[in-house]
Design an enzyme around this catalytic site. Structure first.
Site, short mmCIF file in Angstrom:
data_model
loop_
_atom_site.label_atom_id
_atom_site.label_comp_id
_atom_site.label_asym_id
_atom_site.label_seq_id
_atom_site.Cartn_x
_atom_site.Cartn_y
_atom_site.Cartn_z
N GLU A 74 -62.95 47.64 84.28
CA GLU A 74 -63.63 47.12 85.47
C GLU A 74 -64.24 48.22 86.33
O GLU A 74 -65.20 47.99 87.05
CB GLU A 74 -62.66 46.30 86.34
CG GLU A 74 -61.91 45.22 85.61
CD GLU A 74 -62.78 44.04 85.25
OE1 GLU A 74 -64.01 44.16 85.29
OE2 GLU A 74 -62.21 42.99 84.89
N HIS B 151 -53.50 48.64 83.18
CA HIS B 151 -53.78 47.59 82.20
C HIS B 151 -52.48 47.14 81.55
O HIS B 151 -51.59 47.98 81.35
CB HIS B 151 -54.75 48.11 81.13
CG HIS B 151 -55.42 47.01 80.38
ND1 HIS B 151 -54.83 46.42 79.28
CD2 HIS B 151 -56.59 46.37 80.58
CE1 HIS B 151 -55.65 45.48 78.83
NE2 HIS B 151 -56.71 45.42 79.60
C1 LIG Z 1 -54.26 45.04 85.42
C2 LIG Z 1 -52.84 44.89 85.98
C3 LIG Z 1 -52.71 43.47 86.55
C4 LIG Z 1 -51.83 45.08 84.86
O1 LIG Z 1 -50.63 44.87 85.42
P1 LIG Z 1 -49.21 44.75 84.70
O2 LIG Z 1 -49.24 45.03 83.27
O3 LIG Z 1 -48.70 43.41 85.07
O4 LIG Z 1 -48.45 45.93 85.37
P2 LIG Z 1 -47.50 45.79 86.58
O5 LIG Z 1 -48.09 44.86 87.58
O6 LIG Z 1 -46.16 45.46 86.04
O7 LIG Z 1 -47.54 47.26 87.17
C5 LIG Z 1 -46.70 48.29 86.71
C6 LIG Z 1 -46.52 49.30 87.82
O8 LIG Z 1 -47.73 50.02 88.02
C7 LIG Z 1 -48.24 49.82 89.31
N1 LIG Z 1 -49.67 49.58 89.21
C8 LIG Z 1 -50.31 48.93 88.21
N2 LIG Z 1 -51.62 48.94 88.44
C9 LIG Z 1 -51.81 49.60 89.59
C10 LIG Z 1 -52.95 49.92 90.33
N3 LIG Z 1 -54.17 49.55 89.93
N4 LIG Z 1 -52.81 50.61 91.48
C11 LIG Z 1 -51.59 50.99 91.90
N5 LIG Z 1 -50.45 50.72 91.21
C12 LIG Z 1 -50.57 50.03 90.08
C13 LIG Z 1 -47.54 48.59 89.84
O9 LIG Z 1 -47.44 48.61 91.26
C14 LIG Z 1 -46.21 48.68 89.18
O10 LIG Z 1 -45.41 49.63 89.86
P3 LIG Z 1 -43.84 49.41 90.07
O11 LIG Z 1 -43.30 49.07 88.72
O12 LIG Z 1 -43.39 50.68 90.63
O13 LIG Z 1 -43.73 48.23 91.01
C15 LIG Z 1 -52.58 45.95 87.09
O14 LIG Z 1 -52.68 47.24 86.55
C16 LIG Z 1 -53.49 45.77 88.30
O15 LIG Z 1 -53.19 44.97 89.19
N6 LIG Z 1 -54.63 46.53 88.34
C17 LIG Z 1 -55.55 46.42 89.44
C18 LIG Z 1 -56.48 45.24 89.23
C19 LIG Z 1 -57.46 45.48 88.10
O16 LIG Z 1 -58.03 46.57 87.96
N7 LIG Z 1 -57.68 44.43 87.31
C20 LIG Z 1 -58.59 44.45 86.18
C21 LIG Z 1 -57.82 44.42 84.89
S1 LIG Z 1 -58.82 44.77 83.49
#
Ligand SMILES: CC(C)(COP(=O)(O)OP(=O)(O)OC[C@H]1O[C@@H](n2cnc3c(N)ncnc32)[C@H](O)[C@@H]1OP(=O)(O)O)[C@@H](O)C(=O)NCCC(=O)NCCS
Length: 378
Positions: free
Chosen positions: A309, A255
């Site tokens: 989710e 998140h």
């Molecule tokens: C929700 C989300 C978009 C938040 O992302 P964010 O704040 O932009 O975080 P980042 O995309 O910068 O991710 C940070 C790190 O954690 C990792 N990461 C984050 N969520 C992850 C997940 N669900 N599975 C695997 N790795 C994950 C990323 O690959 C990244 O790693 P890195 O820095 O080594 O490249 C992200 O956690 C995600 O894509 N989750 C899966 C989709 C989901 O469940 N969405 C519903 C949200 S309520």
């Protein structure tokens, strides 16, 4: 060069009295009340009153709000005709966006944004989702029931049958938990649109577009895809390892704001235990345990936890919603927060208009069209 806040992470663009997320401690409050207390003790309608009018209702206020919501459930004929004209194979979120847009054209949310506009939009959303779902199954939409609450009426509109108390209560709790959540992408979109002094219907249409994406509201059906693909608890370790080795993200984890367990996930987990089939729940728990362990091992600095989710998918599956109505059902709930934020934005409005850092070329010599060629000479 200006400092670029990519993704606006940590940038504060407005104040709000609607909801507060303490991401480090895993807490969420709506207008002063802890989400767990509201989930256990209040109904969706009470929470809608809290968000729109600033306080929890007394009995008379609640009765008034429920009567008004019930009175706004019937869709104008033009909206049903618009939904009928769409292909049965359309993506439900595209239909919801189109249905709300048609509602705006049929009804016009003119004049200052009001609680009444918020009620019309919130009351209509289940009717739009259910009308499409029935039409695509070759069934006619059914008339809404004013004797049922918001959650019960939604389930009734989908199936044509009065749902059990247990299913209604489970959905009501889901709607309560997800009604608002700070300045998430869709709520921000709604506030940006409202800040131009556009109308509330347009703000909700834009917000639906933002909610559709898998990084925001589009994840729950993908969680179910993952669980189905894993199939049984014994397969979980190999499946998750392979997915992470391929660099994929595990749906339902991580998140932008929570760096601890999402408090909504906690409530939804116990709700899922009561609403899902036992084998399905056991699979979800096993996948959650392993995913958390692996994510913590692979990305120890990232603080990745279960998000809303993951168990939303199990709860919505448990109450009998088809997978592709999970995100529309999130919209059925979140429209309450979007509309509350629009009202709040307009109380002290300033056009939201950030800046960008230009990184393109400068000083190019203009060449008229007839002498211009972008193709390399043969
Ligand atoms: C929700 C989300 C978009 C938040 O992302 P964010 O704040 O932009 O975080 P980042 O995309 O910068 O991710 C940070 C790190 O954690 C990792 N990461 C984050 N969520 C992850 C997940 N669900 N599975 C695997 N790795 C994950 C990323 O690959 C990244 O790693 P890195 O820095 O080594 O490249 C992200 O956690 C995600 O894509 N989750 C899966 C989709 C989901 O469940 N969405 C519903 C949200 S309520």
């Amino acid at each position: 060069m200006a400092q670029i806040a990519k993704g606006l992470e940590g940038v504060v663009v407005s104040d709000t009295a609607l909801s507060h997320i303490d991401g480090e401690r895993g807490r969420l409050i709506y207008s002063g009340y802890d989400i767990a207390d509201l989930a256990h003790g209040a109904t969706f309608e009470e929470v809608a009153h809290l968000l729109w009018l600033g306080h929890l209702p007394d009995e008379a206020e609640l009765a008034e709000l429920k009567a008004k919501l019930a009175g706004f459930r019937e869709l104008p004929a033009a909206v049903v005709d618009t939904i009928r004209a769409l292909p049965k194979t359309a993506e439900p979120m595209d239909v919801v966006r189109t249905g709300v847009s048609a509602l705006g054209a049929a009804q016009r949310f003119s004049g200052p944004a009001s609680v009444e506009h918020a009620m019309v939009l919130t009351a209509s959303m289940p009717s739009i989702v259910a009308a499409f779902d029935r039409l695509r199954r070759g069934l006619e939409p059914v008339a809404p029931r004013s004797d049922l609450n918001h959650a019960g009426n939604y389930l009734y509109l989908l199936s044509g049958e009065v749902p059990s108390e247990q299913r209604t209560r489970a959905l009501d709790t889901y709607l309560t938990l997800t009604a608002d959540h700070g300045l998430n992408a869709s709520t921000f979109t709604a506030r940006v649109i409202a800040s131009t002094l556009s109308d509330m219907g347009s703000a909700v249409v834009g917000a639906i577009g933002a909610l559709k994406g898998p990084l925001h509201g589009g994840a729950p059906a993908l969680v179910l895809d993952m669980l189905r693909s894993i199939g049984k608890p014994e397969n979980a370790e190999a499946w998750l390892t392979a997915a992470l080795d391929r660099g994929e993200r595990l749906m339902g984890f991580g998140h932008r704001v929570y760096k601890a367990e999402d408090p909504r996930a906690r409530v939804l987990r116990s709700l899922a235990e009561r609403t899902s089939e036992i084998d399905f729940f056991k699979l979800a728990v096993r996948v959650e345990d392993l995913a958390l362990k692996m994510l913590h091992e692979r990305k120890p600095d990232r603080k990745l936890y279960t998000n809303v989710e993951f168990y939303s998918a199990a709860v919505m599956h448990g109450v009998g919603l088809p997978d592709d109505l999970f995100t529309p059902t999130f919209a059925v709930s979140r429209v309450t927060g979007w509309t509350a934020h629009v009202i709040e934005q307009l109380k002290d409005n300033r056009l939201i208009r950030p800046a960008s850092e230009y990184v393109g070329p400068v000083g190019l010599t203009f060449v008229p069209l007839e002498r211009r060629s972008t193709r390399a000479p043969a």
